[in-house]
Design an enzyme around this catalytic site. Structure first.
Site, PDB file in Angstrom:
ATOM      1  N   ASP A  89     -59.232-103.265  -5.142  1.00  0.00           N
ATOM      2  CA  ASP A  89     -60.439-104.096  -4.855  1.00  0.00           C
ATOM      3  C   ASP A  89     -60.213-105.237  -5.117  1.00  0.00           C
ATOM      4  O   ASP A  89     -59.196-105.591  -6.352  1.00  0.00           O
ATOM      5  CB  ASP A  89     -61.624-103.614  -5.818  1.00  0.00           C
ATOM      6  N   LYS A 151     -67.810-105.429  -0.824  1.00  0.00           N
ATOM      7  CA  LYS A 151     -67.808-105.407  -1.964  1.00  0.00           C
ATOM      8  C   LYS A 151     -68.827-106.489  -2.530  1.00  0.00           C
ATOM      9  O   LYS A 151     -68.851-107.383  -1.968  1.00  0.00           O
ATOM     10  CB  LYS A 151     -67.219-104.681  -2.851  1.00  0.00           C
ATOM     11  N   LYS A 180     -69.144-101.678  -0.552  1.00  0.00           N
ATOM     12  CA  LYS A 180     -69.865-101.248  -2.120  1.00  0.00           C
ATOM     13  C   LYS A 180     -70.650-102.263  -2.683  1.00  0.00           C
ATOM     14  O   LYS A 180     -70.204-103.796  -2.753  1.00  0.00           O
ATOM     15  CB  LYS A 180     -68.147-101.307  -2.290  1.00  0.00           C
TER      16      LYS A 180
END
Length: 220
Positions: A89, A151, A180
């Site tokens: 991430d 995300k 996400k």
């Protein structure tokens, strides 16, 4: 997909101790979450603890500001993969996005994607700092760069995921990328709304409470 497999069980606080990381992994195994998400220091330890389970190790790169050099992000990614991470991430270069330097943003993401060598890369946009137009542009750049997910948030800025942003991102990526939601997902109602809006994964420190359908108040 079962609810538990939506969840990246997350502990990214600076004061996370080995004891807390151990607890995180034990909880992730108990509930069979998609992953644990930890800082890079803990990757190899989590890999050991999760051996034999279906839970992946996810880690963060260029976290939480995204303003590190692309070379540094790529190095951190390669090292994390070597230590056993299966998902990365990374934080987008937010300043360059806002300045309209789109090639720099795309290349920054691509440097991490290349360093990940086929492993999942989720790009944190930090939506609370962006306009709706910037969110859409960021999604397009991430798709161009080969990211697996976009995300919403680090959970360390001014606010976290919103249903509106998740829906906007889902539309912007046009099925070429997953979404996400992270930051502020603390109860079953939050979880259901994010999934309904299009979230394919949820990053939260409240994984256990969510599975037990209880309110969680300690933050991301």
């Amino acid at each position: 997909m079962k609810l538990n497999k939506y969840i990246d069980h997350t502990l990214l606080k600076a004061d996370a101790t080995k004891e807390k990381i151990t607890q995180l992994c034990e909880e992730a195994k108990t509930y069979d979450f998609a992953s644990v998400c930890v800082n890079t220091y803990w990757v190899s330890y989590c890999k050991q603890l999760l051996q034999g389970s279906d839970v992946k190790v996810c880690t963060v790169v260029g976290f939480p500001l995204g303003a590190m050099s692309s070379k540094a992000k790529a190095f951190e990614t390669a090292d994390a993969i070597e230590q056993g991470a299966e998902e990365i991430d990374m934080v987008l270069n937010i300043g360059e996005l806002k300045a309209g330097n789109y090639d720099a943003v795309r290349n920054d993401v691509k440097a991490v994607v290349d360093a990940a060598k086929g492993y999942c890369v989720k790009v944190i946009l930090e939506n609370c700092l962006l306009t709706k137009e910037e969110i859409v542009k960021a999604c397009e750049l991430c798709v161009d760069a080969g990211a697996t997910f976009v995300k919403t948030s680090t959970g360390f800025s001014t606010s976290g995921a919103t249903v509106e942003d998740v829906a906007l991102m889902k539309e912007a990526v046009k099925e070429k990328c997953k979404v996400k939601a992270a930051g502020g997902v603390r109860n079953a109602d939050d979880l259901a709304k994010m999934i309904e809006a299009g979230a394919d994964r949820i990053g939260t420190s409240a994984g256990v409470a969510l599975m037990q359908n209880k309110e969680h108040t300690s933050g991301y």
